[in-house]
Design an enzyme around this catalytic site. Structure first.
Site, short mmCIF file in Angstrom:
data_model
loop_
_atom_site.label_atom_id
_atom_site.label_comp_id
_atom_site.label_asym_id
_atom_site.label_seq_id
_atom_site.Cartn_x
_atom_site.Cartn_y
_atom_site.Cartn_z
CD GLU A 166 -2.85 -1.19 2.43
OE1 GLU A 166 -2.70 -0.35 3.33
OE2 GLU A 166 -3.76 -2.03 2.43
CD GLU A 365 -3.46 -5.99 3.71
OE1 GLU A 365 -4.31 -5.19 4.14
OE2 GLU A 365 -2.24 -5.80 3.78
O1 IFM Z 1 -3.62 -3.15 9.26
C1 IFM Z 1 -3.75 -2.74 7.94
C2 IFM Z 1 -2.56 -3.18 7.11
O2 IFM Z 1 -1.36 -2.82 7.66
C3 IFM Z 1 -2.67 -2.62 5.71
N1 IFM Z 1 -3.96 -2.85 5.14
C4 IFM Z 1 -5.14 -2.56 5.93
C5 IFM Z 1 -5.00 -3.25 7.28
C6 IFM Z 1 -6.27 -3.04 8.13
O3 IFM Z 1 -6.54 -1.72 8.41
#
Ligand code: IFM
Length: 469
Positions: A166, A365
């Site tokens: 990200e 994710e």
């Molecule tokens: O915890 C975060 C992660 O580090 C990056 N993506 C979103 C997750 C949840 O908020």
């Protein structure tokens, strides 16, 4: 209805070093370690990263639990601030090398494929204070040196690498929305940081390829598909600009090797275009990814900005071109404040298929953060998180549909295997298949972990028609 997935589909989960390991024996502070040192009051209940979920000490047991939850692959990250002893000379810390070797070997021993990311919001803070962090191209070079060290040390066993998680969040949080240290509001710096992060990714990919290792390398991008609030041209235009900055900037640069021309023109017009050289742009062009990880949590509903983007005496910030819009009666994960819209996964998959050469990709994710999950705990300590199972099923349904139409998706990783520390939100929202008691560090499989195991065993699941929206 039955949703079956291809053989060898990655049923896994993702986490990160800074959110799990704890600061044990770490020589350098990363950006969040430092932020917590100077302003602990910014963190939910003053909970910091010092212990996190104690993965540094408890990793063998944690990996055993991940196995019990049916995970066949897991992403975590190597912390630059742990591995490297001298940040300028790029020498390694032997204790950290031992630790990461043991972690990788433990995953492999359990038949879990380790996937390793190299930057998860955790730049060593000294490099910010000494050089300006990601604003500096010297830091880009240092990062590529760290990445190369990781490939050399662990590339014999790790076959899936990621340069960043990200990157856009580092830009947003640190340079205009103020939820990451250094909490600046500076649109021009945001643009330079955005560019330098891409340059760092491309340079690391180049180093990886020079080593001729057997394996794949990619990047993990958080995508938020923009949906205009109306069909009027002003809202559609705003959503297109949001898409350029939020999604296409890194998608195009990572997959096609070029930033979108419309974005370059827009930034030029605002007199904030990044400082770049011909040879850097060539490097970006020549070092595209093999594999794309997409983090999807929520859609982005967009309307025209409240004030004209041509208002006078207004400093540039990327989001001056649009306004976030809340859909009336949206389905929400109220605890996190994120809309639940599973069909967006289908839209993302089709975008990758139609506009990005149907590159190999996976959901790196997806997940649901819920607070006070003890509400759902039975007398044996098991959390009955039926909402999480439903959330996963609904998203998998749409992913499966896109795959039936030819999308090249290789896997689905949930955020996250074990409840972990989540930046300023600390331990407020829990995402794990496995719960953590942060006082005792006792870890217990939730109902969703048992369900996930059967998902892996059956390589699919049955979804009730009523859940298909
Ligand atoms: O915890 C975060 C992660 O580090 C990056 N993506 C979103 C997750 C949840 O908020």
């Amino acid at each position: 209805m039955k949703c079956n997935f291809p053989e060898n589909f990655w049923w896994g989960a993702a986490t990160s070093g800074p959110q799990t390991e704890g600061r044990f024996q770490k020589k350098h502070a990363n950006m969040f370690d430092y932020y917590y040192e100077i302003k602990p009051e910014d963190f939910y209940k003053y909970q910091g990263p010092d212990v996190a979920s104690n993965f540094f000490n408890d990793f063998r047991h944690d990996i055993q639990l991940m196995k019990e939850a049916g995970l066949n692959s897991v992403r975590t990250s190597i912390q630059w601030s742990r591995l490297i002893e001298d940040l300028e000379k790029n020498t390694v810390n032997p204790e950290a090398v031992r630790f990461y070797n043991e972690v990788i070997d433990e995953f492999l021993k359990h038949g879990i494929t380790p996937m390793i990311n190299l930057h998860h919001f955790d730049l060593p803070a000294e490099l910010y204070h000494r050089h300006g962090g990601w604003e500096s191209k010297h830091v880009v070079e240092l990062y590529a040196g760290f990445a190369e060290k990781c490939f050399e040390l662990f590339g014999d066993r790790v076959k899936h690498w990621f340069t960043h998680n990200e990157p856009l969040v580092v830009v947003e949080g640190g340079y205009y929305l103020q939820f990451h240290y250094p909490n600046k509001v500076n649109g021009a710096a945001a643009v330079q940081v955005a560019y330098n992060l891409q340059l760092a990714s491309s340079l690391a990919i180049k180093k990886f390829r020079q080593l001729n290792l057997d394996g794949k390398i990619g990047v993990i991008l958080n995508l938020t598909p923009p949906y205009p609030s109306t069909n009027e041209p002003e809202d559609i235009h705003a959503s297109e600009i949001a898409n350029l900055w939020l999604n296409r900037m890194y998608m195009d640069a990572s997959v096609k090797g070029e930033f979108p021309q419309e974005l370059v023109e827009l930034l030029k017009g605002e007199k904030v275009l990044w400082d770049s050289t011909e040879s850097e742009l060539l490097l970006i062009k020549e070092n595209t990814i093999d594999l794309l990880g997409i983090n999807f949590y929520h859609p982005h509903r967009v309307s025209r900005p409240k004030y004209s983007a041509n208002s006078l005496a207004v400093d540039f910030v990327p989001n001056k071109f649009w306004q976030d819009y809340e859909l009336p009666s949206a389905r929400m994960n109220v605890d996190k404040g994120w809309e639940i819209y599973p069909k967006a996964i289908y839209d993302i998959a089709k975008d990758v298929q139609n506009n990005y050469g149907n590159i190999d990709w996976f959901i790196s994710e997806n997940g649901m953060g819920v607070s006070n999950e003890e509400r759902y705990m039975d007398e044996t300590g098991v959390i009955h998180d039926d909402y999480r199972i439903q959330f996963i099923q609904e998203h998998l349904y749409w992913l499966h549909k896109a795959m039936e139409e030819g999308s090249n998706c290789l896997g689905y990783h949930l955020w996250t295997p074990i409840d972990c520390w989540s930046w300023k939100n600390a331990y407020r929202n829990r995402y794990g298949l496995i719960s953590t008691n942060i006082h005792t560090q006792a870890k217990t499989l939730k109902k969703s972990a048992h369900w996930f195991k059967t998902l892996d065993e059956n390589n699919g699941f049955e979804i009730e028609e009523a859940l298909i929206q």
